[in-house]
Design an enzyme around this catalytic site. Sequence first.
Site, short mmCIF file in Angstrom:
data_model
loop_
_atom_site.label_atom_id
_atom_site.label_comp_id
_atom_site.label_asym_id
_atom_site.label_seq_id
_atom_site.Cartn_x
_atom_site.Cartn_y
_atom_site.Cartn_z
N ASP A 369 -38.01 -45.52 -45.06
CA ASP A 369 -36.53 -45.35 -45.40
C ASP A 369 -36.07 -44.95 -46.72
O ASP A 369 -36.22 -45.83 -47.66
CB ASP A 369 -35.76 -46.82 -44.86
CG ASP A 369 -34.39 -46.43 -44.57
OD1 ASP A 369 -33.76 -45.76 -45.34
OD2 ASP A 369 -34.00 -47.17 -43.87
N HIS A 400 -34.23 -43.27 -42.00
CA HIS A 400 -33.03 -44.21 -41.90
C HIS A 400 -32.24 -43.72 -40.76
O HIS A 400 -31.46 -42.63 -40.76
CB HIS A 400 -31.97 -44.07 -43.33
CG HIS A 400 -31.08 -44.95 -43.35
ND1 HIS A 400 -31.32 -46.22 -43.74
CD2 HIS A 400 -29.91 -45.05 -43.40
CE1 HIS A 400 -30.25 -46.95 -43.64
NE2 HIS A 400 -29.08 -46.16 -43.45
#
Length: 481
Positions: A369, A400
């Site tokens: 992420d 993400h």
Amino acid sequence: MLEWIGAVFIVVLMAILWSTVKCFGDGSQSTLLLQGLEIPRRESKRSTERRDSNSGTGTQQKPGGRDESPTVALICKPSALANYLLKHCMTFCKQLRIPKFNWRVSSSLQTIIGAVWPYDCPVHFIRDHLQLSDDGLVALDWAVVGAHHKRRRTSSNSTSPILLVIPNSFGKITRNVLKLCEAGLSHGYLPVVFNRRSQNGTPLSTVKLQQFGDPTDLREAVRYIRYRQPAGQIYAVSESTGSGLLLSYLGECGSSSYVTAAACLSPIFRCQSWFENGPTWPFHWALLLYQKICLSRYRTVLGENVHVDSLFSRCSLKEMEEALFCQSGLKETLVEGAGCWDTYWESNDPLRDIDEVAIPVLCVCSQDDPIRGEPRATLPLELFESNPHFFLLLTGHGGHCGFFTTDEGSNVWSHQALLEFFRATNDFFTAEERANLAARRRGLGGAGKTFRHRSISTCKNVPVCSHNIHAIYNWQRSYTR
């Protein structure tokens, strides 16, 4: 406007080039980290082998005989519900087609596509403007399929479950949110998107903006949903920084949250540190720019209580948050005194009341992420190891709020995973209720140990509202378009 578009294009291009080079070089490190984080503190070798055989979270054998690292790991504290999820949900996860070594592996590509890539969504929305007790306005967007249903309202006698969707704290309705609403409709849910004050076209009727982790507005919105749909169970899903609001709400309300189960997609857990350090610079700059563009619409109104020139000259997300709520900010949200930044987070940290959460919560996270940051520093593994209500579904690649599959059309596997989680938890609690009822009929009293199911039962048995709801709220007024 053309300058803004050109600047955004340059940032996106640089992020794509940077992430494409990085993702293939760091693939082996991500794999090793996933092995290190995979279901810690197992009770014994026998229980580990049993869990691996049931859930597939251990290493898998390639056809050639070599071990391959797992693509998905479920990290949780052993419990009756955890065993049920390992048996049912992880079987579903093993069938997922998660990309490993193609363009979809790029974390930044998945993040950008999930956030800003155009999507011809068949879902339309009917908006309700909800007037709050302080005369502020929030908006609830009810998802429907097809333009000809755009003015049709769902009956209050409907027993369909409600899927409450909380977007990111910046108010951006992303491709990920639209696809989630579409998936919810296809599975029989009634999706409704919660929009904060001044966000996504919601009028700003007061000078008060919502603090990052203040669940007051969300609490009134949930009560309104229960008032409009008293027969439907509520399942809540949050995206990105919007998870801070959902976790704050669940912690403050405890067993009276009216929510049956919840899920967080790419949540930010350590929010104060995240604001102070920020995500990687291309995304940090893009988020800051988007926030300034949204606030510029209310420049005149905010100027009554905020030094607008100082506000829009800030160069980081932390400085923007401080300017709005800590330094000569809005009078209704001002945090005064020395160390106001720390004081602000004492009442807005999503984890401040995390031990009071009384429902199952699934968190879907990716190691790569680019917005949350390094997993060892940003994922509170001790929470999932010690609290039986929290479950972490951790994958090596996904970006993400990306989580694309290898199928054509950029399908999102996280949506299917959370809907499967909701189905499994509902089945588990239904079976628990039947077992307790059967035990009481046999005269045993149903005193067996269960997964704190009383928290769910308490929520369901509490009346829709214990006071005169019309005397406090103005829901019967016409704020719907």
